[in-house]
Scaffold this motif. Structure first.
Motif, PDB file in Angstrom:
ATOM      1  N   GLY A 275     -31.965   1.450  43.853  1.00 14.85           N
ATOM      2  CA  GLY A 275     -31.133   0.279  43.635  1.00 14.85           C
ATOM      3  C   GLY A 275     -29.914   0.554  42.786  1.00 14.85           C
ATOM      4  N   VAL A 276     -29.894   1.723  42.090  1.00 10.81           N
ATOM      5  CA  VAL A 276     -28.759   2.033  41.197  1.00 10.81           C
ATOM      6  C   VAL A 276     -28.038   3.312  41.599  1.00 10.81           C
ATOM      7  CG1 VAL A 276     -29.685   0.797  39.212  1.00 10.81           C
ATOM      8  CG2 VAL A 276     -30.332   3.188  39.567  1.00 10.81           C
ATOM      9  N   ILE A 277     -28.703   4.153  42.417  1.00 13.78           N
ATOM     10  CA  ILE A 277     -28.085   5.409  42.852  1.00 13.78           C
ATOM     11  C   ILE A 277     -28.222   5.527  44.369  1.00 13.78           C
ATOM     12  CG2 ILE A 277     -28.127   7.935  42.693  1.00 13.78           C
ATOM     13  CD1 ILE A 277     -29.457   7.608  39.945  1.00 13.78           C
ATOM     14  N   ASP A 278     -27.124   5.833  45.034  1.00 15.61           N
ATOM     15  CA  ASP A 278     -27.153   6.124  46.461  1.00 15.61           C
ATOM     16  C   ASP A 278     -27.349   7.634  46.596  1.00 15.61           C
ATOM     17  OD1 ASP A 278     -26.681   6.667  49.115  1.00 15.61           O
ATOM     18  OD2 ASP A 278     -25.017   5.248  49.306  1.00 15.61           O
ATOM     19  N   PHE A 279     -28.574   8.048  46.969  1.00 12.12           N
ATOM     20  CA  PHE A 279     -28.867   9.473  47.014  1.00 12.12           C
ATOM     21  C   PHE A 279     -28.235  10.161  48.216  1.00 12.12           C
ATOM     22  CE2 PHE A 279     -31.993   8.197  43.904  1.00 12.12           C
ATOM     23  CZ  PHE A 279     -32.021   9.289  43.038  1.00 12.12           C
ATOM     24  N   VAL A 280     -27.568   9.408  49.061  1.00 14.60           N
ATOM     25  CA  VAL A 280     -26.769  10.002  50.127  1.00 14.60           C
ATOM     26  C   VAL A 280     -25.361  10.302  49.620  1.00 14.60           C
ATOM     27  CG1 VAL A 280     -25.815   9.630  52.423  1.00 14.60           C
ATOM     28  CG2 VAL A 280     -28.099   8.800  51.867  1.00 14.60           C
ATOM     29  N   TYR A 281     -24.834   9.391  48.840  1.00 12.11           N
ATOM     30  CA  TYR A 281     -23.402   9.402  48.516  1.00 12.11           C
ATOM     31  C   TYR A 281     -23.101   9.768  47.065  1.00 12.11           C
ATOM     32  CZ  TYR A 281     -18.553   7.695  48.838  1.00 12.11           C
ATOM     33  OH  TYR A 281     -17.191   7.596  48.838  1.00 12.11           O
ATOM     34  N   ASP A 282     -24.018   9.436  46.144  1.00 16.44           N
ATOM     35  CA  ASP A 282     -23.707   9.545  44.720  1.00 16.44           C
ATOM     36  C   ASP A 282     -24.144  10.848  44.056  1.00 16.44           C
ATOM     37  OD1 ASP A 282     -22.627   7.033  44.839  1.00 16.44           O
ATOM     38  OD2 ASP A 282     -24.428   6.015  44.098  1.00 16.44           O
ATOM     39  N   VAL A 283     -25.066  11.595  44.668  1.00 22.46           N
ATOM     40  CA  VAL A 283     -25.605  12.789  44.018  1.00 22.46           C
ATOM     41  C   VAL A 283     -24.524  13.862  43.899  1.00 22.46           C
ATOM     42  CG1 VAL A 283     -27.284  14.662  44.229  1.00 22.46           C
ATOM     43  CG2 VAL A 283     -27.941  12.322  44.781  1.00 22.46           C
ATOM     44  N   ARG A 284     -24.485  14.504  42.723  1.00 18.15           N
ATOM     45  CA  ARG A 284     -23.485  15.527  42.441  1.00 18.15           C
ATOM     46  C   ARG A 284     -24.152  16.797  41.907  1.00 18.15           C
ATOM     47  NH1 ARG A 284     -21.058  12.308  44.818  1.00 18.15           N
ATOM     48  NH2 ARG A 284     -19.031  11.331  44.385  1.00 18.15           N
ATOM     49  N   LYS A 285     -23.464  17.915  42.075  1.00 21.05           N
ATOM     50  CA  LYS A 285     -23.906  19.165  41.477  1.00 21.05           C
ATOM     51  C   LYS A 285     -23.937  19.012  39.957  1.00 21.05           C
ATOM     52  CE  LYS A 285     -22.821  24.109  41.365  1.00 21.05           C
ATOM     53  NZ  LYS A 285     -21.896  25.172  41.837  1.00 21.05           N
ATOM     54  N   ASN A 286     -24.957  19.589  39.339  1.00 24.43           N
ATOM     55  CA  ASN A 286     -25.199  19.528  37.887  1.00 24.43           C
ATOM     56  C   ASN A 286     -25.781  18.191  37.424  1.00 24.43           C
ATOM     57  OD1 ASN A 286     -24.357  22.186  37.353  1.00 24.43           O
ATOM     58  ND2 ASN A 286     -22.200  21.535  37.280  1.00 24.43           N
TER      59      ASN A 286
ATOM     60  N   PHE B 225     -29.719  11.766  35.359  1.00 24.60           N
ATOM     61  CA  PHE B 225     -28.384  11.883  34.783  1.00 24.60           C
ATOM     62  C   PHE B 225     -27.398  12.094  35.924  1.00 24.60           C
ATOM     63  CE2 PHE B 225     -31.501  13.352  31.758  1.00 24.60           C
ATOM     64  CZ  PHE B 225     -31.081  12.838  30.542  1.00 24.60           C
ATOM     65  N   ASN B 226     -26.497  11.126  36.123  1.00 22.60           N
ATOM     66  CA  ASN B 226     -25.618  11.135  37.284  1.00 22.60           C
ATOM     67  C   ASN B 226     -24.214  10.703  36.914  1.00 22.60           C
ATOM     68  OD1 ASN B 226     -24.715   8.899  39.726  1.00 22.60           O
ATOM     69  ND2 ASN B 226     -24.994  11.027  40.320  1.00 22.60           N
ATOM     70  N   GLN B 227     -23.245  11.597  37.110  1.00 24.19           N
ATOM     71  CA  GLN B 227     -21.818  11.292  36.951  1.00 24.19           C
ATOM     72  C   GLN B 227     -21.520  10.570  35.629  1.00 24.19           C
ATOM     73  OE1 GLN B 227     -19.685   9.941  40.503  1.00 24.19           O
ATOM     74  NE2 GLN B 227     -21.612  10.064  41.671  1.00 24.19           N
ATOM     75  N   GLY B 228     -22.018  11.130  34.550  1.00 24.06           N
ATOM     76  CA  GLY B 228     -21.708  10.582  33.237  1.00 24.06           C
ATOM     77  C   GLY B 228     -22.582   9.423  32.802  1.00 24.06           C
ATOM     78  N   ARG B 229     -23.595   9.072  33.595  1.00 21.18           N
ATOM     79  CA  ARG B 229     -24.492   7.983  33.225  1.00 21.18           C
ATOM     80  C   ARG B 229     -25.937   8.459  33.271  1.00 21.18           C
ATOM     81  NH1 ARG B 229     -23.584   2.153  35.630  1.00 21.18           N
ATOM     82  NH2 ARG B 229     -25.105   1.859  33.960  1.00 21.18           N
ATOM     83  N   SER B 230     -26.754   7.808  32.468  1.00 18.44           N
ATOM     84  CA  SER B 230     -28.185   8.119  32.449  1.00 18.44           C
ATOM     85  C   SER B 230     -28.957   6.857  32.826  1.00 18.44           C
ATOM     86  CB  SER B 230     -28.611   8.582  31.050  1.00 18.44           C
ATOM     87  OG  SER B 230     -30.025   8.649  30.963  1.00 18.44           O
TER      88      SER B 230
END
Length: 442
Positions: free
Chosen positions: A204-215, A243-248
């Motif tokens: 509901g808070v992270i789109d694991f298709v679109y939002d996931v980033r390296k590191n 931890f995703n794009q500067g947010r936890s």
């Protein structure tokens, strides 16, 4: 002589009016005295002693023995077989030297015997066979914890569900994403079902298709189950942090007063939003929301009122939120499609499915599988076309979820219990993150 004495005493008693019990006592005394005179030793006393056998009743002076306790029932012995590839129930019974009649009696009388027709390689089947060669009981291992036992009764076979209680241990795992979430989880020794569940919790808070980033980083605390020291599988996720794009983002498992299980943030806000950010797992976006897109089949500019998720044929498609299926069918353009209505204002659409799992009128829950990715209708390859409508107007599925009503929260009355329950889990996450230098900044 004794008869004569007795008669004389009786006459004397009647003449004097003695009671009968006095007469009986006197007679007994005289008889005993007579016996004593006969047994007095004489000249040939030694010979008399050897001639008269001594036959004493020893038991008359010993207290009655305690009744014997029944022997314990013999331990139940099961003859166990493991289902092999190509096995049928008939062949398994034949190997156990049981008759087709035994098989028929179980299948025709035992509740839940349908499970026996679905045996698969690796399952364990146990038999208890009577001395006469008849089937007494049959056990079927459903998984490492649960079994069904079919036991012969008066009118047929009776069924009992048996569950073992595993030992529960908690495990903490973490990883940094270098290529994909799957690869990171595999490197950390985390099973697929745990990583899929974690993705569902944060869906509901992270789109694991679109939002996931390296590191990106994640930490997950979950249960492991053991039977007699042997690991048999994973259990529930207790807490997780991403931890995703500067947010936890943190999530904690909590059971409320009514027995409902859900995951909440550290502030008590439900992680289960009204809608998922993506209705399927870990794929890629092949075409975004675009009102001026050039159609790949007709080569004309036509609005693309949704998002296309490219994925292998057969990938499960989930209901984005709770609702009711208002249409489930097939058309030339859409192929296999499903429309779901959520409350009064929202509708989600799922097009080009390979197969549909729900019918018109059915109620569905968020993240329930409603179909599978395909390429039916006007589609150039396997993908899901997903649309989101608000009051009949198409909206961008990737951004609309940020504008929807806020999720539910832990009630004020339950907040103290919630905070107490998650306290140790919060400490574990904080300690683990510090040890690995994880932070919201990457």
């Amino acid at each position: 002589m004794f008869d004569y004495v007795h008669r004389q005493l009786q006459k004397d008693s009647e003449r004097r009016g003695f009671p009968r019990r006095h007469l009986a006592l006197a007679a007994s005394t005289l008889i005993a005295l007579g016996f004593s005179l006969l047994l007095l030793p004489g000249e040939n006393a030694e010979a008399k002693r050897t001639a008269i056998p001594l036959n004493l009743d020893i038991q008359s002076s010993v207290a009655p023995a305690e009744p014997l306790q029944p022997l314990p029932e013999p331990e139940e012995i099961w003859d166990e077989v493991i289902v092999q590839s190509g096995d049928s129930l008939s062949s398994i019974f034949a190997r156990a030297k049981l008759t087709p009649q035994d098989l028929h009696e179980v299948l025709s009388t035992a509740p839940k015997s349908v499970a026996l027709n679905k045996v698969r390689p690796g399952q364990k089947v146990g038999f208890q066979i009577s001395d006469s060669g008849k089937l007494h009981a049959l056990s079927l291992e459903l998984d490492k914890i649960n079994s069904l036992v079919f036991e012969r009764g008066v009118t047929g076979f009776e069924t009992t569900e048996v569950s073992k209680t595993p030992d529960i241990r908690s495990r903490v795992a973490s990883a940094t994403i270098t290529s994909s979430l799957y690869k990171a989880a595999e490197d950390a020794g985390v099973e697929d079902n745990i990583i899929m569940e974690m993705a569902g919790i944060f869906g509901g808070v992270i789109d694991f298709v679109y939002d996931v980033r390296k590191n990106d980083h994640f930490i997950v605390i979950y249960e492991e189950q053991y039977l007699q020291g042997e690991y048999i599988g994973s259990g529930q996720i207790l807490a997780a942090q991403y931890f995703n794009q500067g947010r936890s983002y943190e999530a904690y498992r909590f059971i409320n007063d009514e027995g409902f299980v859900d995951y909440f943030s550290e502030t008590g806000e439900s992680m289960r939003k009204a809608f998922l950010r993506a209705p399927l797992d870990f794929t890629r976006i092949s075409s975004g929301f675009n009102p001026n897109r050039l159609h790949p089949v007709f080569k004309t500019v036509r609005p693309h009122n949704g998002i296309d998720y490219a994925a292998p044929r057969g990938t499960p498609v989930y209901a984005a939120g709770d609702g009711r299926v208002v249409e489930s069918g097939y058309s030339k353009g859409n192929g296999n499609y499903i429309f779901v209505k959520h409350g009064e204002s929202y509708v989600t659409k799922y097009l080009h499915l390979h197969k549909r799992a729900v019918s018109t009128g059915e109620r569905v829950r968020q993240r329930e599988v409603i179909g599978w990715v395909g390429s039916t209708g006007y589609a150039t390859g396997p993908h899901l076309h997903y649309e989101f409508l608000v009051n009949g107007v198409h909206r961008n599925p990737a951004t609309i979820v940020n504008k929807l009503p806020p999720p539910t929260r832990v009630s004020k009355t339950e907040m103290p219990a919630f905070q107490q329950q998650i306290g140790s889990l919060q400490l574990q996450l904080k300690t683990y993150a510090a040890q690995r230098n994880y932070s919201s900044g990457g």
